[in-house]
Write a protein that holds these residues in place. Sequence first.
Motif, short mmCIF file in Angstrom:
data_model
loop_
_atom_site.label_atom_id
_atom_site.label_comp_id
_atom_site.label_asym_id
_atom_site.label_seq_id
_atom_site.Cartn_x
_atom_site.Cartn_y
_atom_site.Cartn_z
N ILE A 1 0.82 -1.22 0.00
CA ILE A 1 0.00 0.00 0.00
C ILE A 1 0.85 1.26 0.00
CG2 ILE A 1 -1.70 1.33 1.33
CD1 ILE A 1 -2.89 -1.37 2.18
N SER A 2 1.90 1.28 0.83
CA SER A 2 2.77 2.47 0.86
C SER A 2 3.40 2.75 -0.50
CB SER A 2 3.83 2.30 1.96
OG SER A 2 4.70 3.40 1.96
N PRO A 3 3.97 1.74 -1.20
CA PRO A 3 4.48 2.00 -2.55
C PRO A 3 3.41 2.49 -3.53
CG PRO A 3 5.40 -0.04 -1.69
CD PRO A 3 4.38 0.41 -0.70
N LEU A 4 2.16 1.99 -3.38
CA LEU A 4 1.08 2.47 -4.26
C LEU A 4 0.83 3.96 -4.05
CD1 LEU A 4 -1.56 -0.43 -3.98
CD2 LEU A 4 -0.24 0.18 -6.02
N ARG A 5 1.09 4.45 -2.84
CA ARG A 5 0.86 5.86 -2.52
C ARG A 5 2.09 6.73 -2.83
NH1 ARG A 5 -3.87 6.28 0.35
NH2 ARG A 5 -4.52 4.46 1.58
N SER A 6 3.16 6.13 -3.31
CA SER A 6 4.40 6.87 -3.58
C SER A 6 4.17 7.97 -4.61
CB SER A 6 5.46 5.89 -4.10
OG SER A 6 6.58 6.59 -4.60
N ALA A 7 5.01 9.01 -4.53
CA ALA A 7 4.95 10.09 -5.53
C ALA A 7 5.81 9.76 -6.75
CB ALA A 7 5.41 11.39 -4.89
N ASN A 8 6.61 8.69 -6.65
CA ASN A 8 7.53 8.32 -7.73
C ASN A 8 6.82 7.40 -8.73
OD1 ASN A 8 9.56 6.37 -8.98
ND2 ASN A 8 10.94 7.88 -8.09
N SER B 1 -7.41 -3.84 3.72
CA SER B 1 -6.24 -3.04 4.15
C SER B 1 -6.28 -1.62 3.59
CB SER B 1 -4.94 -3.72 3.70
OG SER B 1 -4.83 -4.99 4.27
N GLY B 2 -7.27 -1.32 2.75
CA GLY B 2 -7.36 0.02 2.16
C GLY B 2 -6.49 0.19 0.94
N GLY B 3 -6.17 -0.91 0.27
CA GLY B 3 -5.29 -0.83 -0.89
C GLY B 3 -5.97 -0.45 -2.20
N LEU B 4 -7.31 -0.55 -2.23
CA LEU B 4 -8.00 -0.25 -3.50
C LEU B 4 -8.02 1.24 -3.80
CD1 LEU B 4 -11.03 -2.74 -3.39
CD2 LEU B 4 -8.81 -3.04 -4.50
#
Length: 523
Positions: free
Chosen positions: A358-365, A392-395
Motif C-alpha cells: 500500500i505504501s508503494p502504491l501511494r508513492s509520488a515516484n 487493508s485500504g489498498g484499493l
Amino acid sequence: FFNKIKDQFDPLMIESKKAATVVLMLRSPEEEILAKACEAIYKFALKGEENKATLLELGAVEPLTKLLTHEDKIVRRNATMIFGILASNNDVKKLLRELDVMNSVIAQLAPEEEVVIHEFASLCLANMSAEYTSKVQIFEHGGLEPLIRLLSSPDPDELNDLHIEALAVIANCLEDMDTMVQIQQTGGLKKLLSFAENSTIPDIQKNAAKAITKAAYDPENRKLFHEQEVEKCLVALLGSENDGTKIAASQAISAMCENSGSKDFFNNQGIPQLIQLLKSDNEEVREAAALALANLTTCNPANANAAAEADGIDPLINVLSSKRDGAIANAATVLTNMAMQEPLRLNIQNHDIMHAIISPLRSANTVVQSKAALAVAATACDVEARTELRNSGGLEPLVELLRSKNDEVRKHASWAVMVCAGDELTANELCRLGALDILEEVNLSGTRRNKFSEAAYNKLLNNNLSLKYSQTGYLSSSNIINDGFYDYGRINPGTKLLPLKELCLQEPSDLRAVLLINSKSDV
C-alpha cells in the motif's frame, strides 16, 4: 641569470606573478634549478584549475615534456608529478596529444623507476585515457602491459594510490573493445580479476567492480568477462566488509545479467549473498542488491525460485518500506517475478504482501507506482488476497493511479484493477471508489487509453450488468442477471446511469419505463 633567479626564489611561495619567471627556469641547463622549478610548478598547479590554465598560457607544457626524459632522476620525477596533476585539464590533454608524449609517460612505468613516478605517470594516463584517441595511443605504445604489471606489485599502504590510478587507466581502456581484447589476450584480464579479488584495499576492489560494470554494458565485453569467470570475482567482492565494494559488486552483477551464462551462474552463487545484503543497515547497499536481484529474476523462474529458497521473501517485503525509491521499485519487481509461480505467490501472500504494497502504491515516484501496481496484478489472483487488499485500504490508491498522466503507471494500474475485479465484492468496491468512471473517461481519450484500461473497464462492467446493457445494448452468454437488474434504455458514452434508488424517487413521466428484474414478492 638563472643563478640570480635561484637565489631570489622560494619554491614554497610561488604566485601567479612569479609563475612566468619560474617557467623560464625550465630552460636552465642546471639540474638543481630544474628540480626546484618543477617542485614549485607542481605546488602551484595543485592549487586549482585556474593555475593549470595559467601554466598552459605561459608555455610551460612543452619544456616540461622534454624533462620527462631528463637523465636526472629528481628532475624526471618532479616533471612526471606535474603532468599527473596538469593532465586533468582538457586543454593540456589536447596539447599533450599533439606533442605526442605518450611514449615518454609510459616509459616512466619501467620497473626500475620509483613508486612515486609510477603513481604520477599512472595518474597522467588515467586522466588522458578518458578519451578514445588517448586509449588508442596507450594501447599502441604498449602501455597496458606495464600498468597490469603494476597491479601485481606488493600491496603495502604506500602503493594504494598507485594501484588506484593504474586501475583507473585499465578501467577506461576496458570500455573500448579493441583494448579490452588486447587486455584479455595478454592475460591481463585474468590478472586484473585476481588482483581485485585478492586485494585488501576497499577502494581498489570497489574501483575494479566499477570498471567491470562500465565495460559490461557492451555485449562482447560481457562475453569476454564470462569466459574469464568474472562471476567468481564478483561473488567474492559481495563478501567485502566495505559497503562501497558491496554496492559496486552488486551493480556489476546487474550489468553482467545481460549475459545468459552469467545469469545462470549466479543461481546458487550470488543470489544467497545478495539476499543477505537486503538486510544491510545501509540503504544504498539494499538498493544495489535489490537491483541485481530484479535483473537476475526477470524472465528466469529458476533464479526467482533460488531467491525464495534463500529466504528472500521476508527481506524483500521489508525493503518495500525503504527510504529509497530505487530499492522499493526493485524489490517489487523481484516479488512480481516470483509471483509468476503459484507456490511462490502463495508464500508471498502469507508474508502480508497486500498490506506492505500500500505504501508503494501511494508513492509520488512514477517508477515505484508502476512496479507496485504490477506487483498487485501478479499477487491479487485469488479471492483471499483481494479481500486482504480491500480490507487493508489498498484499493483507494490503486484507483487513483488510473488517473496518472504516466502511460506505464496507467497501464499497470489498469491491469491490477482488471485482476482485482475478479470477484463481485471487490469489483463493487472498485466501482464505488470511481474506477468505472475514471476508466470510461480514460477510454474516451485516444492518447490515454490502452488495451488494459479497456479490459479493466469491461471486467468491471461484467459486475454491473445494468450499466453494461444500457451502454452496449447486449449481454454475453456468461452474464447472468439477478434480482435488481434494470433496463433503463440506451445511454450515450460519458452519461451517468442513475442508481435504482434515485430512479424510484422520480415522478412518473412520458419517458420510457425502466424495467426491473425482481423475483421476490416484497418489493
